[in-house]
Design an enzyme around this catalytic site. Structure first.
Site, PDB file in Angstrom:
ATOM      1  N   HIS A 120      -0.936  -0.330   5.033  1.00 16.78           N
ATOM      2  CA  HIS A 120      -2.243  -0.667   4.466  1.00 16.78           C
ATOM      3  C   HIS A 120      -2.804  -1.536   5.610  1.00 16.78           C
ATOM      4  O   HIS A 120      -3.921  -2.447   4.963  1.00 16.78           O
ATOM      5  CB  HIS A 120      -2.219  -0.795   3.152  1.00 16.78           C
ATOM      6  CG  HIS A 120      -2.292   0.406   2.341  1.00 16.78           C
ATOM      7  ND1 HIS A 120      -2.026   0.066   0.999  1.00 16.78           N
ATOM      8  CD2 HIS A 120      -1.961   1.545   2.683  1.00 16.78           C
ATOM      9  CE1 HIS A 120      -1.617   1.240   0.726  1.00 16.78           C
ATOM     10  NE2 HIS A 120      -1.632   2.312   1.578  1.00 16.78           N
ATOM     11  N   CYS A 131     -16.315  -4.610  20.579  1.00 16.72           N
ATOM     12  CA  CYS A 131     -15.467  -4.643  22.123  1.00 16.72           C
ATOM     13  C   CYS A 131     -13.898  -4.476  21.657  1.00 16.72           C
ATOM     14  O   CYS A 131     -13.082  -4.445  22.555  1.00 16.72           O
ATOM     15  CB  CYS A 131     -15.730  -5.917  22.910  1.00 16.72           C
ATOM     16  SG  CYS A 131     -15.147  -7.447  22.043  1.00 16.72           S
ATOM     17  N   GLY A 193       8.079  -3.102  -6.737  1.00 20.62           N
ATOM     18  CA  GLY A 193       6.718  -3.444  -7.187  1.00 20.62           C
ATOM     19  C   GLY A 193       5.821  -2.684  -6.790  1.00 20.62           C
ATOM     20  O   GLY A 193       4.619  -2.849  -6.432  1.00 20.62           O
ATOM     21  N   SER A 194       6.218  -1.218  -6.718  1.00 20.11           N
ATOM     22  CA  SER A 194       5.078  -0.222  -6.403  1.00 20.11           C
ATOM     23  C   SER A 194       5.232   0.902  -7.432  1.00 20.11           C
ATOM     24  O   SER A 194       6.145   1.293  -7.909  1.00 20.11           O
ATOM     25  CB  SER A 194       5.351   0.546  -5.157  1.00 20.11           C
ATOM     26  OG  SER A 194       4.373   1.502  -4.946  1.00 20.11           O
ATOM     27  N   ASN A 219      10.463  -2.002 -10.936  1.00 18.44           N
ATOM     28  CA  ASN A 219       9.111  -2.001 -10.959  1.00 18.44           C
ATOM     29  C   ASN A 219       8.779  -2.147 -12.574  1.00 18.44           C
ATOM     30  O   ASN A 219       9.665  -1.695 -13.465  1.00 18.44           O
ATOM     31  CB  ASN A 219       8.446  -0.631 -10.645  1.00 18.44           C
ATOM     32  CG  ASN A 219       6.892  -0.929 -10.640  1.00 18.44           C
ATOM     33  OD1 ASN A 219       6.488  -1.973  -9.947  1.00 18.44           O
ATOM     34  ND2 ASN A 219       6.024  -0.010 -11.246  1.00 18.44           N
TER      35      ASN A 219
HETATM   36 ZN   LIG Z   1     -16.609  -8.004  20.433  1.00 14.88          ZN
END
Ligand SMILES: [Zn+2]
Length: 260
Positions: A120, A131, A193-194, A219
């Site tokens: 994630h 940019c 832990g999920s 868990n």
């Molecule tokens: Zn920039």
């Protein structure tokens, strides 16, 4: 419970290629509430599902940054807990080549782990939407977190987006491919832990199982894989993982000694 931890330690000690999959529960002992859970007291009137989205970031950046500022401050101030250190120790001993995480806090790496696949993204870096220059979030700590301004690129003045993956945003392809490759080749998958509620991370245990890997779940809450795993430990990760790591490492040391 001790027997379960012993079984988990034994599976890890015997594994050729063990992989860990970690989620928000790994960092709750460090004081970081689940990114996606409401009513933790942290979010006040915010629903993360409504605010942590690409759409809000684009259309209402002030609201978005007001929300993520609280999260970022908490993550920067947090310290790794015994669960992070236990996984790092297992990795350093060669028992856990890969750690895949759904967390964005970087605590796993701060505890000493390497080869962490972040599904994630992470909050420690940000990318300019104009940019595409990448910056360290800490370089904007004063402006962004302390003064509460929207961080902008020193080069082109566009907004800098934290590299955490938002709702409505695709997962980083490279990380996802690396995670699938690691899981497809593992013989033990340690899920810690999920609650396995967020896809595609939640699909990884099924992939491991289809390859005949053994599954260990540590868990506090239930998961949809509970009935399919080999060892189920319903305990605090900060207590269980250090105990498992200690037993695994002492077991391996004893095996080595008996070979001499
Ligand atoms: Zn920039």
């Amino acid at each position: 419970m001790d027997e379960l931890m012993q079984q988990a330690a034994q599976l890890l000690a015997q594994a050729q290629h063990a992989v860990a999959l970690t989620g928000a529960g790994l960092s709750t002992p460090s004081g970081i509430p689940d990114f996606r859970t409401q009513d933790t007291g942290l979010w006040e009137n915010y629903d993360p599902m409504e605010i942590a989205t690409l759409q809000v970031f684009r259309r209402r950046p002030a609201d978005f940054f007001k929300w993520i500022r609280v999260l970022a401050r908490q993550m920067f101030d947090a310290q790794p807990n015994p669960a992070h250190y236990a996984l790092a120790e297992l990795q350093q001993a060669g028992c856990l080549p890969h750690i895949i995480t759904q967390n964005i806090d970087g605590l796993q790496q701060r505890a000493g782990a390497r080869h962490v696949i972040e599904l994630h993204g992470d909050i420690s870096t940000g990318t300019c939407v104009g940019c595409y220059t990448t910056y360290r979030s800490l370089d904007f700590k004063e402006e962004f977190i302390d003064a509460g301004r929207i961080p902008t690129c020193p080069r082109c003045h566009s907004i800098i987006k934290p590299n955490a993956i938002l709702f409505g945003e695709a997962l980083p392809v490279r990380a996802l491919m690396a995670a699938k490759r690691a899981v497809a080749n593992c013989d033990v998958l340690l899920i810690a832990g999920s609650s396995l509620e967020v896809a595609p991370a939640a699909d990884l245990p099924m992939l491991a199982r289809s390859r005949q890997a053994r599954l260990i779940i540590v868990n506090q809450g239930s998961t949809y894989m509970d009935d399919y795993c080999d060892v189920l430990i319903r305990d605090d990760v900060a207590l269980a993982l250090p105990a498992i790591a200690a037993q695994c490492l002492s077991g391996r040391a004893a095996d080595r000694f008996s070979l001499i």
